[in-house]
Design a protein around this motif. Structure first.
Motif, PDB file in Angstrom:
ATOM      1  N   ILE A 102      18.520  55.892  66.051  1.00  0.00           N
ATOM      2  CA  ILE A 102      18.656  57.522  65.908  1.00  0.00           C
ATOM      3  C   ILE A 102      19.129  58.076  67.107  1.00  0.00           C
ATOM      4  CG2 ILE A 102      17.653  59.573  64.870  1.00  0.00           C
ATOM      5  CD1 ILE A 102      15.801  57.715  63.246  1.00  0.00           C
ATOM      6  N   VAL A 103      19.949  59.075  67.121  1.00  0.00           N
ATOM      7  CA  VAL A 103      20.168  59.828  68.333  1.00  0.00           C
ATOM      8  C   VAL A 103      19.274  60.826  68.492  1.00  0.00           C
ATOM      9  CG1 VAL A 103      22.012  61.147  69.683  1.00  0.00           C
ATOM     10  CG2 VAL A 103      22.853  59.185  68.111  1.00  0.00           C
ATOM     11  N   VAL A 104      18.778  61.208  69.643  1.00  0.00           N
ATOM     12  CA  VAL A 104      17.822  62.372  70.290  1.00  0.00           C
ATOM     13  C   VAL A 104      18.677  63.354  71.260  1.00  0.00           C
ATOM     14  CG1 VAL A 104      15.889  63.227  71.039  1.00  0.00           C
ATOM     15  CG2 VAL A 104      15.899  61.265  69.627  1.00  0.00           C
ATOM     16  N   THR A 141      27.932  62.405  75.437  1.00  0.00           N
ATOM     17  CA  THR A 141      28.268  62.996  74.460  1.00  0.00           C
ATOM     18  C   THR A 141      27.795  62.777  73.143  1.00  0.00           C
ATOM     19  OG1 THR A 141      30.188  61.760  73.680  1.00  0.00           O
ATOM     20  CG2 THR A 141      30.603  63.605  75.380  1.00  0.00           C
ATOM     21  N   GLN A 142      27.808  63.423  72.214  1.00  0.00           N
ATOM     22  CA  GLN A 142      27.124  62.928  70.943  1.00  0.00           C
ATOM     23  C   GLN A 142      27.875  61.887  70.216  1.00  0.00           C
ATOM     24  OE1 GLN A 142      26.174  66.287  68.110  1.00  0.00           O
ATOM     25  NE2 GLN A 142      25.233  64.879  66.561  1.00  0.00           N
ATOM     26  N   ASP A 143      29.340  61.993  70.318  1.00  0.00           N
ATOM     27  CA  ASP A 143      30.013  61.005  69.694  1.00  0.00           C
ATOM     28  C   ASP A 143      29.626  59.604  70.182  1.00  0.00           C
ATOM     29  OD1 ASP A 143      31.092  62.883  67.912  1.00  0.00           O
ATOM     30  OD2 ASP A 143      32.771  63.341  69.380  1.00  0.00           O
ATOM     31  N   ALA A 144      29.756  59.461  71.717  1.00  0.00           N
ATOM     32  CA  ALA A 144      29.456  58.234  72.335  1.00  0.00           C
ATOM     33  C   ALA A 144      28.013  57.792  71.926  1.00  0.00           C
ATOM     34  CB  ALA A 144      29.600  58.680  73.773  1.00  0.00           C
ATOM     35  N   ALA A 145      27.123  58.752  71.793  1.00  0.00           N
ATOM     36  CA  ALA A 145      25.787  58.010  71.208  1.00  0.00           C
ATOM     37  C   ALA A 145      25.772  57.542  69.813  1.00  0.00           C
ATOM     38  CB  ALA A 145      24.660  59.420  71.537  1.00  0.00           C
ATOM     39  N   GLU A 146      26.333  58.355  68.906  1.00  0.00           N
ATOM     40  CA  GLU A 146      26.331  57.909  67.606  1.00  0.00           C
ATOM     41  C   GLU A 146      27.157  56.926  67.345  1.00  0.00           C
ATOM     42  OE1 GLU A 146      27.972  61.139  65.583  1.00  0.00           O
ATOM     43  OE2 GLU A 146      26.069  62.240  65.315  1.00  0.00           O
ATOM     44  N   ALA A 147      28.622  56.419  68.146  1.00  0.00           N
ATOM     45  CA  ALA A 147      28.969  55.318  68.175  1.00  0.00           C
ATOM     46  C   ALA A 147      28.315  54.111  68.769  1.00  0.00           C
ATOM     47  CB  ALA A 147      30.443  55.356  69.003  1.00  0.00           C
ATOM     48  N   ALA A 149      24.911  53.894  68.586  1.00  0.00           N
ATOM     49  CA  ALA A 149      23.752  53.666  67.447  1.00  0.00           C
ATOM     50  C   ALA A 149      24.459  52.906  66.425  1.00  0.00           C
ATOM     51  CB  ALA A 149      23.286  55.106  66.927  1.00  0.00           C
ATOM     52  N   GLU A 150      25.762  53.121  65.937  1.00  0.00           N
ATOM     53  CA  GLU A 150      26.355  52.137  64.756  1.00  0.00           C
ATOM     54  C   GLU A 150      26.458  50.853  65.229  1.00  0.00           C
ATOM     55  OE1 GLU A 150      29.969  54.235  63.703  1.00  0.00           O
ATOM     56  OE2 GLU A 150      29.019  55.681  62.809  1.00  0.00           O
ATOM     57  N   ALA A 154      24.690  47.570  63.772  1.00  0.00           N
ATOM     58  CA  ALA A 154      25.133  46.304  63.101  1.00  0.00           C
ATOM     59  C   ALA A 154      24.824  45.062  64.044  1.00  0.00           C
ATOM     60  CB  ALA A 154      26.801  46.446  63.373  1.00  0.00           C
ATOM     61  N   ASP A 155      24.601  45.369  65.147  1.00  0.00           N
ATOM     62  CA  ASP A 155      23.912  44.053  65.869  1.00  0.00           C
ATOM     63  C   ASP A 155      22.724  43.592  65.405  1.00  0.00           C
ATOM     64  OD1 ASP A 155      26.223  43.913  67.409  1.00  0.00           O
ATOM     65  OD2 ASP A 155      25.349  45.040  69.206  1.00  0.00           O
ATOM     66  N   ALA A 156      21.734  44.609  65.131  1.00  0.00           N
ATOM     67  CA  ALA A 156      20.359  44.325  64.837  1.00  0.00           C
ATOM     68  C   ALA A 156      20.572  43.671  63.209  1.00  0.00           C
ATOM     69  CB  ALA A 156      19.400  45.800  64.476  1.00  0.00           C
ATOM     70  N   ALA A 157      21.285  44.120  62.361  1.00  0.00           N
ATOM     71  CA  ALA A 157      21.293  43.199  60.999  1.00  0.00           C
ATOM     72  C   ALA A 157      21.820  41.894  61.162  1.00  0.00           C
ATOM     73  CB  ALA A 157      22.463  43.966  60.303  1.00  0.00           C
ATOM     74  N   ALA A 158      22.640  41.647  62.508  1.00  0.00           N
ATOM     75  CA  ALA A 158      22.888  39.962  62.578  1.00  0.00           C
ATOM     76  C   ALA A 158      21.965  39.334  63.373  1.00  0.00           C
ATOM     77  CB  ALA A 158      24.341  40.065  62.897  1.00  0.00           C
TER      78      ALA A 158
END
Length: 281
Positions: A102-104, A141-147, A149-150, A154-158
């Protein structure tokens, strides 16, 4: 035979008002004094106890926060982080929970405002499910942080084997509402309690009140600048202030006894003077 003249009636006995001392030694005021002594003694004990807490007789040696220690030796889930351990470098092993990065916002790095990416680390080798919030990096930037986080989700799922996280342990900043007009889901404080409300798989979960600022950034994020804490004083002046308050309360218990007794004495004197005035009239 001449009758003797009748004797004049005896002069009325003059009643003098009691002195304050005479009132103070009456049984009811002696009993109230004893009660005041008990209350004042309790307040004095509380003041002494508070003063004992104000002085740290065994402070941590200089540089102790820079020695990496296992998280379990420093804090426990659900407990507030003791002041000497704020900023302590710790290590913990666990696995990231997919979907909980999550982004703060409103995070400053060397004076530059940006964003943190945080994750839920499920601590390994615990009797019950236990998690701690971890700030894994900073983005401008928020965009960089959200990218980022995505990618981390994905890495955590694998991911397979647990990983080791090393960083500084910091106290909860407390949850606050977002600014007016902002997205209601916006987080502007690093608060594990606020993050917990958005984490998944939290049934029966124990959570640390403090959080970790990771030393090694992930997913292309920048390192979060986290300087060593300044050496604190061995005296907690807030506790000293509380100790002084208890002493004042103890003194007030005696003052209250004296004030009540004096009020009763003044009323008794006033009633006697009023009775004299009525008799004269």
């Amino acid at each position: 035979m001449t009758q003797p003249a009748p004797l004049p009636p005896p002069a009325p006995t003059q009643e003098f008002p009691p002195t304050l001392r005479e009132v103070l030694i009456r049984p009811q005021w002696i009993a109230l004094l004893a009660l005041s002594l008990v209350v004042a003694g309790l307040f004095a004990w509380l003041g002494q106890w508070q003063l004992g807490r104000a002085i740290d007789t065994a402070p941590l040696p200089p540089g102790a926060t820079e020695q990496v220690r296992p998280l379990a030796e420093v804090s426990e889930p659900g407990e507030y982080l003791p002041e000497p351990f704020v900023g302590q470098r710790v290590t913990v092993s666990g696995a990231w929970v997919p979907g909980d990065f999550i982004v703060v916002s409103s995070r400053f790095n060397d004076g530059v405002e940006g964003f943190w990416v945080t994750g839920q680390l499920r601590v390994a080798d615990t009797a019950v499910p236990t998690s701690i919030a971890v700030a894994v990096g900073w983005a401008p930037t928020q965009d960089a942080a959200e990218a980022a986080a995505e990618r981390l989700n994905a890495d955590a799922a694998a991911a397979g084997a647990p990983i080791a996280i090393e960083g500084r342990l910091i106290s909860d900043e407390g949850a606050v509402p977002p600014p007016s007009g902002a997205d209601p889901q916006t987080l502007i404080r690093m608060s594990p309690a606020a993050l917990l409300s958005r984490w998944s798989d939290t049934a029966g979960l124990e959570v640390y009140r403090s959080y970790i600022v990771a030393e090694a950034p992930q997913a292309g994020l920048d390192e979060i600048v986290s300087a060593p804490p300044e050496a604190g004083s061995a005296v907690n002046w807030l506790n000293v202030f509380y100790a002084a308050e208890w002493v004042i309360f103890a003194g007030f218990a005696f003052y209250l006894w004296y004030r009540l007794a004096k009020d009763a004495w003044e009323k008794e004197v006033e009633d006697l003077e009023d009775a004299r005035a009525e008799s004269s009239a």
